[in-house]
Design a protein around this motif. Structure first.
Motif, PDB file in Angstrom:
ATOM      1  N   GLY A 122     -12.875   3.830 -16.658  1.00 31.22           N
ATOM      2  CA  GLY A 122     -14.555   4.028 -16.447  1.00 31.22           C
ATOM      3  C   GLY A 122     -14.717   4.693 -14.658  1.00 31.22           C
ATOM      4  N   ALA A 123     -14.022   4.006 -14.180  1.00 28.11           N
ATOM      5  CA  ALA A 123     -13.612   4.520 -12.429  1.00 28.11           C
ATOM      6  C   ALA A 123     -12.490   4.375 -11.681  1.00 28.11           C
ATOM      7  CB  ALA A 123     -15.251   4.152 -12.020  1.00 28.11           C
ATOM      8  N   ILE A 124     -12.319   5.188 -10.874  1.00 25.93           N
ATOM      9  CA  ILE A 124     -11.669   4.617  -9.545  1.00 25.93           C
ATOM     10  C   ILE A 124     -11.718   4.017  -8.736  1.00 25.93           C
ATOM     11  CG2 ILE A 124      -9.157   5.694  -8.483  1.00 25.93           C
ATOM     12  CD1 ILE A 124      -9.689   8.587 -10.065  1.00 25.93           C
ATOM     13  N   ILE A 125     -11.436   2.405  -8.615  1.00 25.39           N
ATOM     14  CA  ILE A 125     -12.169   1.620  -7.473  1.00 25.39           C
ATOM     15  C   ILE A 125     -11.130   2.150  -6.112  1.00 25.39           C
ATOM     16  CG2 ILE A 125     -11.889  -0.590  -6.627  1.00 25.39           C
ATOM     17  CD1 ILE A 125     -13.227   0.551  -9.405  1.00 25.39           C
ATOM     18  N   LYS A 126      -9.917   2.408  -6.698  1.00 22.00           N
ATOM     19  CA  LYS A 126      -9.518   2.344  -4.838  1.00 22.00           C
ATOM     20  C   LYS A 126      -7.884   3.746  -4.721  1.00 22.00           C
ATOM     21  CE  LYS A 126      -6.827   0.010  -1.035  1.00 22.00           C
ATOM     22  NZ  LYS A 126      -5.909  -0.607  -1.582  1.00 22.00           N
ATOM     23  N   PRO A 127      -8.161   4.516  -4.255  1.00 24.22           N
ATOM     24  CA  PRO A 127      -7.286   5.499  -4.953  1.00 24.22           C
ATOM     25  C   PRO A 127      -6.353   5.198  -4.337  1.00 24.22           C
ATOM     26  CG  PRO A 127      -9.208   6.802  -3.366  1.00 24.22           C
ATOM     27  CD  PRO A 127      -9.155   5.672  -3.874  1.00 24.22           C
ATOM     28  N   ALA A 128      -4.907   5.919  -4.746  1.00 21.52           N
ATOM     29  CA  ALA A 128      -3.563   5.574  -3.755  1.00 21.52           C
ATOM     30  C   ALA A 128      -3.589   6.473  -3.000  1.00 21.52           C
ATOM     31  CB  ALA A 128      -1.940   6.206  -4.805  1.00 21.52           C
ATOM     32  N   ARG A 129      -2.210   6.362  -1.967  1.00 23.09           N
ATOM     33  CA  ARG A 129      -2.540   7.204  -0.681  1.00 23.09           C
ATOM     34  C   ARG A 129      -1.873   8.385  -1.216  1.00 23.09           C
ATOM     35  NH1 ARG A 129       0.285   3.404   4.067  1.00 23.09           N
ATOM     36  NH2 ARG A 129      -0.249   5.908   5.019  1.00 23.09           N
ATOM     37  N   ARG A 130      -1.824   9.745  -0.196  1.00 23.11           N
ATOM     38  CA  ARG A 130      -1.645  10.458  -0.542  1.00 23.11           C
ATOM     39  C   ARG A 130      -1.096  11.095   0.272  1.00 23.11           C
ATOM     40  NH1 ARG A 130      -5.391   9.485  -4.321  1.00 23.11           N
ATOM     41  NH2 ARG A 130      -5.335  10.358  -5.932  1.00 23.11           N
ATOM     42  N   PHE A 131       0.291  11.570   0.407  1.00 24.18           N
ATOM     43  CA  PHE A 131       0.923  11.971   1.353  1.00 24.18           C
ATOM     44  C   PHE A 131       1.256  13.753   1.055  1.00 24.18           C
ATOM     45  CE2 PHE A 131       2.486   7.817   1.447  1.00 24.18           C
ATOM     46  CZ  PHE A 131       2.055   7.355   2.382  1.00 24.18           C
ATOM     47  N   VAL A 132       1.584  14.580   2.454  1.00 22.10           N
ATOM     48  CA  VAL A 132       1.709  15.889   2.168  1.00 22.10           C
ATOM     49  C   VAL A 132       2.473  16.094   3.119  1.00 22.10           C
ATOM     50  CG1 VAL A 132       0.607  18.487   2.760  1.00 22.10           C
ATOM     51  CG2 VAL A 132      -1.001  16.580   2.340  1.00 22.10           C
ATOM     52  N   ASP A 133       3.811  17.095   1.889  1.00 21.71           N
ATOM     53  CA  ASP A 133       5.546  17.661   3.181  1.00 21.71           C
ATOM     54  C   ASP A 133       4.415  18.431   3.555  1.00 21.71           C
ATOM     55  OD1 ASP A 133       5.154  19.314   0.807  1.00 21.71           O
ATOM     56  OD2 ASP A 133       6.726  17.984  -0.234  1.00 21.71           O
ATOM     57  N   ASP A 134       5.867  19.071   4.497  1.00 20.63           N
ATOM     58  CA  ASP A 134       5.922  20.494   5.215  1.00 20.63           C
ATOM     59  C   ASP A 134       5.512  21.384   3.817  1.00 20.63           C
ATOM     60  OD1 ASP A 134       6.684  19.327   7.529  1.00 20.63           O
ATOM     61  OD2 ASP A 134       8.871  19.269   7.023  1.00 20.63           O
ATOM     62  N   ASP A 135       5.972  21.722   3.007  1.00 14.24           N
ATOM     63  CA  ASP A 135       5.716  22.606   1.886  1.00 14.24           C
ATOM     64  C   ASP A 135       4.609  22.687   1.592  1.00 14.24           C
ATOM     65  OD1 ASP A 135       8.798  23.387   2.575  1.00 14.24           O
ATOM     66  OD2 ASP A 135       9.215  22.005   0.748  1.00 14.24           O
ATOM     67  N   GLY A 136       3.570  21.850   2.241  1.00 19.54           N
ATOM     68  CA  GLY A 136       2.045  21.795   1.243  1.00 19.54           C
ATOM     69  C   GLY A 136       2.402  20.833   0.122  1.00 19.54           C
ATOM     70  N   LYS A 137       3.269  20.202  -0.259  1.00 23.35           N
ATOM     71  CA  LYS A 137       2.906  19.325  -1.865  1.00 23.35           C
ATOM     72  C   LYS A 137       2.811  18.183  -1.358  1.00 23.35           C
ATOM     73  CE  LYS A 137       6.994  19.066  -5.061  1.00 23.35           C
ATOM     74  NZ  LYS A 137       7.944  18.697  -6.039  1.00 23.35           N
ATOM     75  N   VAL A 138       1.905  17.674  -2.375  1.00 23.64           N
ATOM     76  CA  VAL A 138       1.637  16.345  -2.554  1.00 23.64           C
ATOM     77  C   VAL A 138       1.988  15.107  -3.448  1.00 23.64           C
ATOM     78  CG1 VAL A 138      -0.450  14.589  -3.189  1.00 23.64           C
ATOM     79  CG2 VAL A 138      -0.616  17.013  -2.830  1.00 23.64           C
ATOM     80  N   HIS A 139       2.178  14.159  -2.513  1.00 16.50           N
ATOM     81  CA  HIS A 139       3.395  13.409  -2.468  1.00 16.50           C
ATOM     82  C   HIS A 139       2.065  11.485  -2.849  1.00 16.50           C
ATOM     83  CE1 HIS A 139       7.153  15.216  -3.108  1.00 16.50           C
ATOM     84  NE2 HIS A 139       6.855  15.520  -1.729  1.00 16.50           N
ATOM     85  N   THR A 140       2.426  10.591  -4.232  1.00 17.23           N
ATOM     86  CA  THR A 140       1.938   9.683  -4.139  1.00 17.23           C
ATOM     87  C   THR A 140       2.185   8.190  -3.374  1.00 17.23           C
ATOM     88  OG1 THR A 140       2.207   9.314  -5.620  1.00 17.23           O
ATOM     89  CG2 THR A 140       0.362  10.042  -6.094  1.00 17.23           C
ATOM     90  N   GLN A 141       3.720   8.131  -2.994  1.00 15.84           N
ATOM     91  CA  GLN A 141       4.431   7.319  -2.616  1.00 15.84           C
ATOM     92  C   GLN A 141       5.712   8.475  -1.087  1.00 15.84           C
ATOM     93  OE1 GLN A 141       6.799   5.554  -5.862  1.00 15.84           O
ATOM     94  NE2 GLN A 141       4.980   4.790  -6.222  1.00 15.84           N
ATOM     95  N   LYS A 142       5.532   6.897   0.014  1.00 16.68           N
ATOM     96  CA  LYS A 142       6.387   7.159   0.732  1.00 16.68           C
ATOM     97  C   LYS A 142       7.654   7.862   0.506  1.00 16.68           C
ATOM     98  CE  LYS A 142       5.903   8.751   5.880  1.00 16.68           C
ATOM     99  NZ  LYS A 142       5.312  10.019   6.224  1.00 16.68           N
ATOM    100  N   GLN A 143       8.496   8.769   0.401  1.00 21.72           N
ATOM    101  CA  GLN A 143      10.160   9.017   0.822  1.00 21.72           C
ATOM    102  C   GLN A 143      10.553   9.691   1.934  1.00 21.72           C
ATOM    103  OE1 GLN A 143       9.059  12.200  -2.220  1.00 21.72           O
ATOM    104  NE2 GLN A 143       8.429  10.643  -4.409  1.00 21.72           N
ATOM    105  N   GLU A 144      11.724   9.213   1.648  1.00 16.32           N
ATOM    106  CA  GLU A 144      12.520   9.973   2.423  1.00 16.32           C
ATOM    107  C   GLU A 144      12.740  11.477   2.825  1.00 16.32           C
ATOM    108  OE1 GLU A 144      15.181   9.654   5.569  1.00 16.32           O
ATOM    109  OE2 GLU A 144      13.946   8.100   4.308  1.00 16.32           O
ATOM    110  N   GLY A 145      12.092  11.865   3.866  1.00 14.57           N
ATOM    111  CA  GLY A 145      11.661  13.243   3.953  1.00 14.57           C
ATOM    112  C   GLY A 145      10.623  13.902   4.038  1.00 14.57           C
ATOM    113  N   VAL A 146      10.002  12.806   4.094  1.00 11.15           N
ATOM    114  CA  VAL A 146       8.202  13.282   3.296  1.00 11.15           C
ATOM    115  C   VAL A 146       7.415  13.387   4.923  1.00 11.15           C
ATOM    116  CG1 VAL A 146       6.268  13.307   2.623  1.00 11.15           C
ATOM    117  CG2 VAL A 146       7.943  12.847   0.805  1.00 11.15           C
ATOM    118  N   GLY A 147       6.684  14.250   5.049  1.00  9.24           N
ATOM    119  CA  GLY A 147       6.171  14.122   6.260  1.00  9.24           C
ATOM    120  C   GLY A 147       6.790  13.727   7.909  1.00  9.24           C
ATOM    121  N   LYS A 148       8.305  14.288   7.561  1.00  7.69           N
ATOM    122  CA  LYS A 148       9.063  14.715   8.837  1.00  7.69           C
ATOM    123  C   LYS A 148      10.145  14.698   8.697  1.00  7.69           C
ATOM    124  CE  LYS A 148      11.220   9.827   8.111  1.00  7.69           C
ATOM    125  NZ  LYS A 148      11.173   8.292   8.800  1.00  7.69           N
ATOM    126  N   VAL A 149      11.120  14.934   9.557  1.00  6.20           N
ATOM    127  CA  VAL A 149      12.253  16.127   9.876  1.00  6.20           C
ATOM    128  C   VAL A 149      14.000  15.593   9.104  1.00  6.20           C
ATOM    129  CG1 VAL A 149      14.008  17.727  10.290  1.00  6.20           C
ATOM    130  CG2 VAL A 149      11.881  17.863  10.746  1.00  6.20           C
TER     131      VAL A 149
END
Length: 164
Positions: A122-149
């Motif tokens: 029907g509708a997306i009420i609240k979208p999930a948080r999205r994180f972009v890593d150094d390669d430009g890949k989009v992730h929906t959950q914070k993972q080790e090494g995503v967004g930092k070295v």
């Protein structure tokens, strides 16, 4: 003194909210019988009882054009008189594949689409948080090494041990 009648009252209120009284349907159909066809269709759409709707969290998107939605149902335990949360998983049709894991969505009932799919997105009420890593890949959950070295890689580079 038992608290069960109060819980029965809540169930009755829920039933009354989802049904339309027969007198309302009869008066609406009599009023629109002499009206134009466009007005008749609009009135019939207004008289139809509301379809089922659920709010839930997307827990799976691995199937094509299908999402798996986990819906929480809260009820009062008859003995303990405390809220008890139970969950049920529904499959819903996501034609444009817009959802990702972690979104909170509203699903609406529809005609049966497949063996297990009876709902559409029907509708997306609240979208999930999205994180972009150094390669430009989009992730929906914070993972080790995503967004930092990664700290261990940085330490090895500082010591000149990157090959080990």
């Amino acid at each position: 003194m038992s608290f069960r009648p109060a819980f029965g009252f809540l169930q009755q209120v829920r039933r009354n909210l989802t049904t339309v009284p027969p007198s309302t349907i009869a008066s609406a159909t009599n009023a629109v019988s002499s009206a134009s066809p466009a007005v008749t269709e609009a009135a019939q759409a207004a008289v139809k009882p509301p379809r089922q709707q659920f709010l839930g969290e997307v827990v799976g998107t691995k199937m094509q054009k299908t999402i798996k939605v986990r819906v929480a149902k809260v009820r009062i335990h008859p003995v303990i008189q405390k809220p008890v949360v139970s969950h049920k998983v529904f499959f819903a049709h996501d034609a444009k594949e817009r959802c990702v894991v972690g979104d909170y969505v509203r699903i609406d009932s529809c005609n049966k689409i497949s063996k297990h799919k009876n709902f559409t997105l029907g509708a997306i009420i609240k979208p999930a948080r999205r994180f972009v890593d150094d390669d430009g890949k989009v992730h929906t959950q914070k993972q080790e090494g995503v967004g930092k070295v990664d700290i261990s890689i940085k330490a090895k580079e500082a010591k000149g041990l990157e090959g080990m």
